[in-house]
Design a protein around this motif. Structure first.
Motif, PDB file in Angstrom:
ATOM      1  N   GLN A 146      -7.510  -9.611  -5.740  1.00  0.00           N
ATOM      2  CA  GLN A 146      -7.063  -9.328  -7.093  1.00  0.00           C
ATOM      3  C   GLN A 146      -5.900  -8.332  -7.035  1.00  0.00           C
ATOM      4  O   GLN A 146      -5.763  -7.573  -6.064  1.00  0.00           O
ATOM      5  CB  GLN A 146      -8.192  -8.714  -7.919  1.00  0.00           C
ATOM      6  CG  GLN A 146      -9.319  -9.659  -8.267  1.00  0.00           C
ATOM      7  CD  GLN A 146     -10.365  -8.956  -9.110  1.00  0.00           C
ATOM      8  OE1 GLN A 146     -10.754  -7.826  -8.823  1.00  0.00           O
ATOM      9  NE2 GLN A 146     -10.822  -9.618 -10.162  1.00  0.00           N
ATOM     10  N   PRO A 147      -5.064  -8.306  -8.070  1.00  0.00           N
ATOM     11  CA  PRO A 147      -3.971  -7.327  -8.098  1.00  0.00           C
ATOM     12  C   PRO A 147      -4.453  -5.891  -7.936  1.00  0.00           C
ATOM     13  O   PRO A 147      -3.802  -5.076  -7.277  1.00  0.00           O
ATOM     14  CB  PRO A 147      -3.333  -7.551  -9.471  1.00  0.00           C
ATOM     15  CG  PRO A 147      -3.629  -8.983  -9.781  1.00  0.00           C
ATOM     16  CD  PRO A 147      -4.984  -9.247  -9.215  1.00  0.00           C
ATOM     17  N   GLY A 148      -5.649  -5.584  -8.514  1.00  0.00           N
ATOM     18  CA  GLY A 148      -6.161  -4.234  -8.408  1.00  0.00           C
ATOM     19  C   GLY A 148      -6.438  -3.825  -6.978  1.00  0.00           C
ATOM     20  O   GLY A 148      -6.254  -2.652  -6.605  1.00  0.00           O
ATOM     21  N   LEU A 149      -6.889  -4.772  -6.156  1.00  0.00           N
ATOM     22  CA  LEU A 149      -7.187  -4.444  -4.764  1.00  0.00           C
ATOM     23  C   LEU A 149      -5.898  -4.253  -3.965  1.00  0.00           C
ATOM     24  O   LEU A 149      -5.829  -3.407  -3.065  1.00  0.00           O
ATOM     25  CB  LEU A 149      -8.037  -5.555  -4.142  1.00  0.00           C
ATOM     26  CG  LEU A 149      -8.697  -5.214  -2.799  1.00  0.00           C
ATOM     27  CD1 LEU A 149      -9.577  -3.968  -2.933  1.00  0.00           C
ATOM     28  CD2 LEU A 149      -9.530  -6.382  -2.290  1.00  0.00           C
ATOM     29  N   ARG A 150      -4.871  -5.014  -4.301  1.00  0.00           N
ATOM     30  CA  ARG A 150      -3.568  -4.795  -3.655  1.00  0.00           C
ATOM     31  C   ARG A 150      -3.087  -3.369  -3.941  1.00  0.00           C
ATOM     32  O   ARG A 150      -2.533  -2.698  -3.055  1.00  0.00           O
ATOM     33  CB  ARG A 150      -2.548  -5.814  -4.160  1.00  0.00           C
ATOM     34  CG  ARG A 150      -2.788  -7.228  -3.647  1.00  0.00           C
ATOM     35  CD  ARG A 150      -1.806  -8.211  -4.269  1.00  0.00           C
ATOM     36  NE  ARG A 150      -2.043  -9.566  -3.797  1.00  0.00           N
ATOM     37  CZ  ARG A 150      -1.377 -10.147  -2.796  1.00  0.00           C
ATOM     38  NH1 ARG A 150      -0.406  -9.488  -2.165  1.00  0.00           N
ATOM     39  NH2 ARG A 150      -1.659 -11.375  -2.423  1.00  0.00           N
ATOM     40  N   THR A 151      -3.315  -2.911  -5.167  1.00  0.00           N
ATOM     41  CA  THR A 151      -2.917  -1.549  -5.520  1.00  0.00           C
ATOM     42  C   THR A 151      -3.669  -0.532  -4.679  1.00  0.00           C
ATOM     43  O   THR A 151      -3.103   0.476  -4.233  1.00  0.00           O
ATOM     44  CB  THR A 151      -3.180  -1.286  -7.013  1.00  0.00           C
ATOM     45  OG1 THR A 151      -2.428  -2.219  -7.797  1.00  0.00           O
ATOM     46  CG2 THR A 151      -2.797   0.128  -7.400  1.00  0.00           C
ATOM     47  N   MET A 152      -4.971  -0.789  -4.433  1.00  0.00           N
ATOM     48  CA  MET A 152      -5.771   0.120  -3.626  1.00  0.00           C
ATOM     49  C   MET A 152      -5.268   0.219  -2.191  1.00  0.00           C
ATOM     50  O   MET A 152      -5.508   1.212  -1.508  1.00  0.00           O
ATOM     51  CB  MET A 152      -7.232  -0.324  -3.632  1.00  0.00           C
ATOM     52  CG  MET A 152      -7.907  -0.207  -4.982  1.00  0.00           C
ATOM     53  SD  MET A 152      -9.616  -0.841  -4.943  1.00  0.00           S
ATOM     54  CE  MET A 152     -10.066  -0.707  -6.667  1.00  0.00           C
ATOM     55  N   PHE A 153      -4.578  -0.822  -1.739  1.00  0.00           N
ATOM     56  CA  PHE A 153      -4.025  -0.824  -0.386  1.00  0.00           C
ATOM     57  C   PHE A 153      -2.514  -0.559  -0.413  1.00  0.00           C
ATOM     58  O   PHE A 153      -1.839  -0.720   0.598  1.00  0.00           O
ATOM     59  CB  PHE A 153      -4.311  -2.157   0.310  1.00  0.00           C
ATOM     60  CG  PHE A 153      -5.672  -2.224   0.935  1.00  0.00           C
ATOM     61  CD1 PHE A 153      -5.840  -2.122   2.314  1.00  0.00           C
ATOM     62  CD2 PHE A 153      -6.804  -2.368   0.149  1.00  0.00           C
ATOM     63  CE1 PHE A 153      -7.091  -2.181   2.898  1.00  0.00           C
ATOM     64  CE2 PHE A 153      -8.070  -2.433   0.723  1.00  0.00           C
ATOM     65  CZ  PHE A 153      -8.224  -2.329   2.097  1.00  0.00           C
ATOM     66  N   GLY A 154      -2.017  -0.157  -1.589  1.00  0.00           N
ATOM     67  CA  GLY A 154      -0.611   0.190  -1.691  1.00  0.00           C
ATOM     68  C   GLY A 154       0.323  -0.973  -1.434  1.00  0.00           C
ATOM     69  O   GLY A 154       1.451  -0.784  -0.956  1.00  0.00           O
ATOM     70  N   ILE A 155      -0.099  -2.193  -1.771  1.00  0.00           N
ATOM     71  CA  ILE A 155       0.710  -3.394  -1.567  1.00  0.00           C
ATOM     72  C   ILE A 155       1.317  -3.794  -2.899  1.00  0.00           C
ATOM     73  O   ILE A 155       0.595  -4.050  -3.867  1.00  0.00           O
ATOM     74  CB  ILE A 155      -0.135  -4.527  -0.982  1.00  0.00           C
ATOM     75  CG1 ILE A 155      -0.693  -4.115   0.382  1.00  0.00           C
ATOM     76  CG2 ILE A 155       0.681  -5.808  -0.857  1.00  0.00           C
ATOM     77  CD1 ILE A 155      -1.652  -5.125   0.988  1.00  0.00           C
ATOM     78  N   THR A 156       2.628  -3.865  -2.967  1.00  0.00           N
ATOM     79  CA  THR A 156       3.311  -4.130  -4.236  1.00  0.00           C
ATOM     80  C   THR A 156       3.868  -5.543  -4.326  1.00  0.00           C
ATOM     81  O   THR A 156       4.452  -5.913  -5.347  1.00  0.00           O
ATOM     82  CB  THR A 156       4.470  -3.130  -4.422  1.00  0.00           C
ATOM     83  OG1 THR A 156       5.384  -3.255  -3.314  1.00  0.00           O
ATOM     84  CG2 THR A 156       3.944  -1.701  -4.482  1.00  0.00           C
ATOM     85  N   THR A 157       3.683  -6.352  -3.284  1.00  0.00           N
ATOM     86  CA  THR A 157       4.201  -7.718  -3.283  1.00  0.00           C
ATOM     87  C   THR A 157       3.045  -8.708  -3.428  1.00  0.00           C
ATOM     88  O   THR A 157       1.871  -8.328  -3.385  1.00  0.00           O
ATOM     89  CB  THR A 157       4.982  -7.998  -1.987  1.00  0.00           C
ATOM     90  OG1 THR A 157       4.133  -7.693  -0.862  1.00  0.00           O
ATOM     91  CG2 THR A 157       6.231  -7.127  -1.919  1.00  0.00           C
ATOM     92  N   ASN A 158       3.370  -9.995  -3.587  1.00  0.00           N
ATOM     93  CA  ASN A 158       2.352 -11.017  -3.865  1.00  0.00           C
ATOM     94  C   ASN A 158       2.207 -12.058  -2.763  1.00  0.00           C
ATOM     95  O   ASN A 158       1.687 -13.133  -3.006  1.00  0.00           O
ATOM     96  CB  ASN A 158       2.695 -11.737  -5.184  1.00  0.00           C
ATOM     97  CG  ASN A 158       2.590 -10.823  -6.382  1.00  0.00           C
ATOM     98  OD1 ASN A 158       1.668 -10.011  -6.473  1.00  0.00           O
ATOM     99  ND2 ASN A 158       3.547 -10.937  -7.294  1.00  0.00           N
ATOM    100  N   GLU A 159       2.648 -11.751  -1.578  1.00  0.00           N
ATOM    101  CA  GLU A 159       2.523 -12.742  -0.496  1.00  0.00           C
ATOM    102  C   GLU A 159       1.067 -12.904  -0.076  1.00  0.00           C
ATOM    103  O   GLU A 159       0.215 -12.070  -0.382  1.00  0.00           O
ATOM    104  CB  GLU A 159       3.381 -12.333   0.711  1.00  0.00           C
ATOM    105  CG  GLU A 159       2.800 -11.201   1.556  1.00  0.00           C
ATOM    106  CD  GLU A 159       3.172  -9.819   1.035  1.00  0.00           C
ATOM    107  OE1 GLU A 159       3.055  -8.835   1.790  1.00  0.00           O
ATOM    108  OE2 GLU A 159       3.567  -9.720  -0.136  1.00  0.00           O
ATOM    109  N   GLY A 202      -1.619   3.367   1.998  1.00  0.00           N
ATOM    110  CA  GLY A 202      -0.799   2.394   1.304  1.00  0.00           C
ATOM    111  C   GLY A 202       0.328   1.845   2.163  1.00  0.00           C
ATOM    112  O   GLY A 202       1.104   2.616   2.733  1.00  0.00           O
ATOM    113  N   ARG A 203       0.403   0.546   2.268  1.00  0.00           N
ATOM    114  CA  ARG A 203       1.418  -0.083   3.099  1.00  0.00           C
ATOM    115  C   ARG A 203       2.828   0.228   2.597  1.00  0.00           C
ATOM    116  O   ARG A 203       3.748   0.490   3.401  1.00  0.00           O
ATOM    117  CB  ARG A 203       1.214  -1.599   3.120  1.00  0.00           C
ATOM    118  CG  ARG A 203       2.111  -2.343   4.097  1.00  0.00           C
ATOM    119  CD  ARG A 203       2.118  -3.826   3.833  1.00  0.00           C
ATOM    120  NE  ARG A 203       2.811  -4.159   2.567  1.00  0.00           N
ATOM    121  CZ  ARG A 203       2.963  -5.414   2.116  1.00  0.00           C
ATOM    122  NH1 ARG A 203       2.449  -6.409   2.805  1.00  0.00           N
ATOM    123  NH2 ARG A 203       3.607  -5.628   0.984  1.00  0.00           N
TER     124      ARG A 203
END
Length: 212
Positions: A146-159, A202-203
């Motif tokens: 989910q987008p929220g989990l990407r935020t938790m890992f500091g990932i701002t892209t959608n690949e 965060g990546r």
């Protein structure tokens, strides 16, 4: 079918001893019709009016499958040389399967709508509480986040992401602990509960976050 001659008046309820042959109310009731309405309709046809009805429900005792069964009808008066009704052409088409498909489609649409509303409520609840879900395909090593989990890992892209991205985002001091917990949860002999607290780095932003 065509009703004409001596069959016309009995069939359309205009007396001439019809009540000697059948109880009109009982006959119509047996197939699920309202007697007063149906005989009013017949009288209208005998006045020269053309009528049509779509998807009328019937309860047919002769059918093995439970009703209602649906039919569409058209009644067309046939006039003689004097302009009087000498016969009636009646066409009937069963529409039960069409109505069943329509009912199924409505039920499926309602279920889909209910699912969409449920998912939206879940999304709102998880967004408000900073909860996120993720799926993993272990054999392929692919992740759905989910987008929220990407935020938790500091990932701002959608690949597309993989397990390698997951482990790369863990704090070095927590990586081994998380790997053991994940392996125990995937082990069919253990089926351990995946319950671990760890930090991410965060990546894209380098920020350290605590995840549980």
């Amino acid at each position: 079918g065509v009703f004409a001659g001596p069959y016309l008046h009995p069939a359309f309820g205009l007396g001439q001893g019809f009540d000697q042959y059948v109880d009109r109310g009982k006959y119509l009731g047996d197939v699920g019709l309202d007697a007063q309405h149906e005989w009013s309709m017949n009288e209208a046809v005998m006045r020269g009016e053309s009528l049509s009805f779509e998807n009328k429900p019937f309860q047919l005792a002769s059918r093995e499958t439970p009703g209602p069964h649906y039919f569409s009808f058209t009644y067309t008066p046939l006039l003689d040389d004097d302009g009087q009704v000498a016969g009636v052409f009646c066409a009937a088409i069963e529409t039960t399967s069409t109505m069943t498909l329509a009912d199924n489609a409505r039920a499926a649409s309602a279920a889909q709508q209910a699912l969409a509303e449920s998912e939206e409520r879940l999304r709102l609840a998880t967004d408000a509480s900073e909860i996120a879900f993720w799926d993993v395909n272990v054999p392929e090593g692919s992740l759905i986040w989910q987008p929220g989990l990407r935020t938790m890992f500091g990932i701002t892209t959608n690949e597309a992401l993989s397990l390698d991205d997951f482990y790369a985002g863990l704090h070095p001091d927590d990586r081994e602990t998380v790997a053991r917990a994940f392996a125990a949860a995937c082990d069919p002999l253990q089926r351990a509960l995946y319950n671990v607290e760890y930090r991410t780095v965060g990546r894209d932003d380098g920020r350290v976050r605590w995840i549980a």
